[in-house]
Write an enzyme that holds these catalytic residues in place. Structure first.
Site, PDB file in Angstrom:
ATOM      1  N   ASN A  21      13.753  -9.118  10.370  1.00  0.00           N
ATOM      2  CA  ASN A  21      15.379  -8.173  11.731  1.00  0.00           C
ATOM      3  C   ASN A  21      14.646  -7.041  11.282  1.00  0.00           C
ATOM      4  OD1 ASN A  21      16.475  -6.113   9.842  1.00  0.00           O
ATOM      5  ND2 ASN A  21      17.647  -8.389   9.550  1.00  0.00           N
ATOM      6  N   ASN A  70      27.192 -14.386   7.177  1.00  0.00           N
ATOM      7  CA  ASN A  70      26.496 -15.828   6.857  1.00  0.00           C
ATOM      8  C   ASN A  70      26.366 -17.048   6.782  1.00  0.00           C
ATOM      9  OD1 ASN A  70      24.795 -13.232   7.197  1.00  0.00           O
ATOM     10  ND2 ASN A  70      25.748 -14.179   8.990  1.00  0.00           N
ATOM     11  N   ARG A  89      15.967 -18.521   5.040  1.00  0.00           N
ATOM     12  CA  ARG A  89      17.288 -18.241   4.830  1.00  0.00           C
ATOM     13  C   ARG A  89      18.014 -19.720   3.978  1.00  0.00           C
ATOM     14  NH1 ARG A  89      21.788 -13.930   6.004  1.00  0.00           N
ATOM     15  NH2 ARG A  89      22.438 -14.564   4.788  1.00  0.00           N
ATOM     16  N   ARG A 138      19.525 -15.681  16.649  1.00  0.00           N
ATOM     17  CA  ARG A 138      20.092 -16.590  15.507  1.00  0.00           C
ATOM     18  C   ARG A 138      21.149 -17.653  15.593  1.00  0.00           C
ATOM     19  NH1 ARG A 138      17.972 -12.661  11.523  1.00  0.00           N
ATOM     20  NH2 ARG A 138      18.988 -13.727   9.993  1.00  0.00           N
ATOM     21  N   HIS A 167      22.559 -10.132  15.375  1.00  0.00           N
ATOM     22  CA  HIS A 167      24.182 -10.932  15.278  1.00  0.00           C
ATOM     23  C   HIS A 167      25.024  -9.536  15.436  1.00  0.00           C
ATOM     24  CE1 HIS A 167      22.892 -12.824  11.191  1.00  0.00           C
ATOM     25  NE2 HIS A 167      22.923 -13.541  11.378  1.00  0.00           N
ATOM     26  N   ASP A 169      28.053  -9.084  15.188  1.00  0.00           N
ATOM     27  CA  ASP A 169      28.966  -8.315  14.297  1.00  0.00           C
ATOM     28  C   ASP A 169      27.779  -7.331  14.024  1.00  0.00           C
ATOM     29  OD1 ASP A 169      27.056  -9.430  11.961  1.00  0.00           O
ATOM     30  OD2 ASP A 169      28.363 -10.093  10.868  1.00  0.00           O
ATOM     31  N   ALA A 257      17.803  -4.132   4.721  1.00  0.00           N
ATOM     32  CA  ALA A 257      18.180  -5.333   5.030  1.00  0.00           C
ATOM     33  C   ALA A 257      18.636  -5.606   6.084  1.00  0.00           C
ATOM     34  CB  ALA A 257      18.535  -6.458   3.520  1.00  0.00           C
ATOM     35  N   CYS A 263      28.246  -7.745   6.900  1.00  0.00           N
ATOM     36  CA  CYS A 263      27.870  -8.659   6.823  1.00  0.00           C
ATOM     37  C   CYS A 263      28.170  -8.914   4.921  1.00  0.00           C
ATOM     38  CB  CYS A 263      26.252  -7.716   7.255  1.00  0.00           C
ATOM     39  SG  CYS A 263      25.973  -7.612   8.606  1.00  0.00           S
TER      40      CYS A 263
HETATM   41  N1  ARG Z   1      18.788  -9.760   6.128  1.00  0.00           N
HETATM   42  C1  ARG Z   1      19.647 -10.355   6.665  1.00  0.00           C
HETATM   43  C2  ARG Z   1      19.358 -11.012   7.742  1.00  0.00           C
HETATM   44  O1  ARG Z   1      18.475 -10.644   8.445  1.00  0.00           O
HETATM   45  C3  ARG Z   1      21.061  -9.604   6.969  1.00  0.00           C
HETATM   46  C4  ARG Z   1      22.501 -10.196   7.258  1.00  0.00           C
HETATM   47  C5  ARG Z   1      23.219  -9.329   7.869  1.00  0.00           C
HETATM   48  N2  ARG Z   1      24.394  -9.935   8.739  1.00  0.00           N
HETATM   49  C6  ARG Z   1      25.157  -9.675   9.311  1.00  0.00           C
HETATM   50  N3  ARG Z   1      26.396 -10.506   9.515  1.00  0.00           N
HETATM   51  N4  ARG Z   1      24.523  -9.297  10.647  1.00  0.00           N
HETATM   52  O2  ARG Z   1      19.852 -12.563   8.294  1.00  0.00           O
END
Ligand code: ARG
Length: 277
Positions: A21, A70, A89, A138, A167, A169, A257, A263
């Site tokens: 991201n 996630n 991931r 995503r 995302h 959220d 991140a 998150c």
């Molecule tokens: N580095 C993680 C990703 O890109 C961060 C996830 C953040 N999670 C969230 N629920 N927005 O997947």
């Protein structure tokens, strides 16, 4: 009233090892792991005043596992585990699935070909019986009917159009009493109409570019408490007028991140939302 319950994963192996991201790209400083532990512990202590915390064991070489939003999405004893879009991931998936199984959740077998990132893209409304579900980066829209069927809930598809808010959220937060906090430019036109049709103007709290960039929408709301990385004086005042109390917990290392308070958590029980049967 049933207590809230939240899943978290300690940041033992947290780092930024790849770019999936925009927040992860071009960092001048990598995350400071000691600071990350301090920030995560403070978040956990703050949340534990309002919710029970469950812990999942962190795993080596899975630096993003700390973002339990996630892991999947949960309602009652039903869960849908994530199938990540970024290959980086995907090795988290068996760990989250086995945690759900061990803890007695029924898991939906989501079609292997469909990308789905759990609570990052699924937010139960806190005033009405529907699930706001993001797509565009995503989570694929093909996941939406499967979610609606399994939970027997109305899914409101929301299209995300700004890759910084990849995302739902990160740019939208349902609040107790049917309020929402959201950053309108993150959504396409039809999605803004869908939001405005469901939520009356007096219940919409608009988050501007600066606050959204500080992850103000990425909040954990428990009753009238809103736990968040940071919020401007203006946003805090708006929330105060609706009887919310903002608690700021600095999460700078995790923002490197692309994630912050919300998150880092997954709601397992939310006392204001009735679980699906
Ligand atoms: N580095 C993680 C990703 O890109 C961060 C996830 C953040 N999670 C969230 N629920 N927005 O997947």
């Amino acid at each position: 009233m049933s207590k809230n319950k939240i899943l978290m994963c300690p940041p033992n192996y947290f780092s930024v090892d790849y770019v999936i991201n925009p927040w992860m790209s071009g960092l001048t400083e990598p995350p400071d792991i000691n600071k990350a532990h301090e920030q995560w512990n403070l978040l956990k202590d703050t949340i534990s005043q309002y919710a029970d915390i469950e812990i999942i064991e962190p795993q080596p070489d899975l630096p993003d596992m700390v973002f339990t939003a996630n892991a999947g999405v949960v309602s009652g004893n039903k869960a849908i585990a994530s199938h990540f879009m970024p290959h980086e991931r995907r090795p988290e998936e068996p760990h989250f699935k086995s945690w759900f199984r061990k803890n007695g959740y029924d898991l939906l077998d989501l079609d292997e070909k469909i990308g789905f990132e759990g609570g990052g893209d699924c937010l139960f409304d806190r005033g009405g019986p529907w699930l706001w579900t993001g797509h565009g980066f995503r989570t694929e829209i093909e996941a939406h009917p499967e979610i609606a069927n399994y939970f027997d809930v109305e899914v409101v598809p929301i299209k995300l159009i700004d890759e910084r808010f990849y995302h739902i959220d990160t740019c939208f937060c349902p609040l107790t009493g049917g309020y929402i906090m959201y950053h309108p430019p993150a959504f396409d036109y039809d999605s803004r109409i869908a939001i405005e049709t469901r939520i009356p103007p007096e219940k919409r709290i608009i988050v501007d570019t600066m606050d959204a960039g500080n992850f103000a929408c990425n909040a954990v709301n428990l009753k009238n408490k809103i736990i968040v990385n940071s919020a401007s004086a203006y946003l805090k005042e708006q929330l105060k007028q609706k009887d919310f109390d903002v608690i700021e917990v600095e999460l700078s290392e995790f923002i490197k991140a692309g994630g912050s308070a919300k998150c880092l958590t997954l709601k397992l029980i939310d006392s204001v939302i009735p679980a699906v049967k």
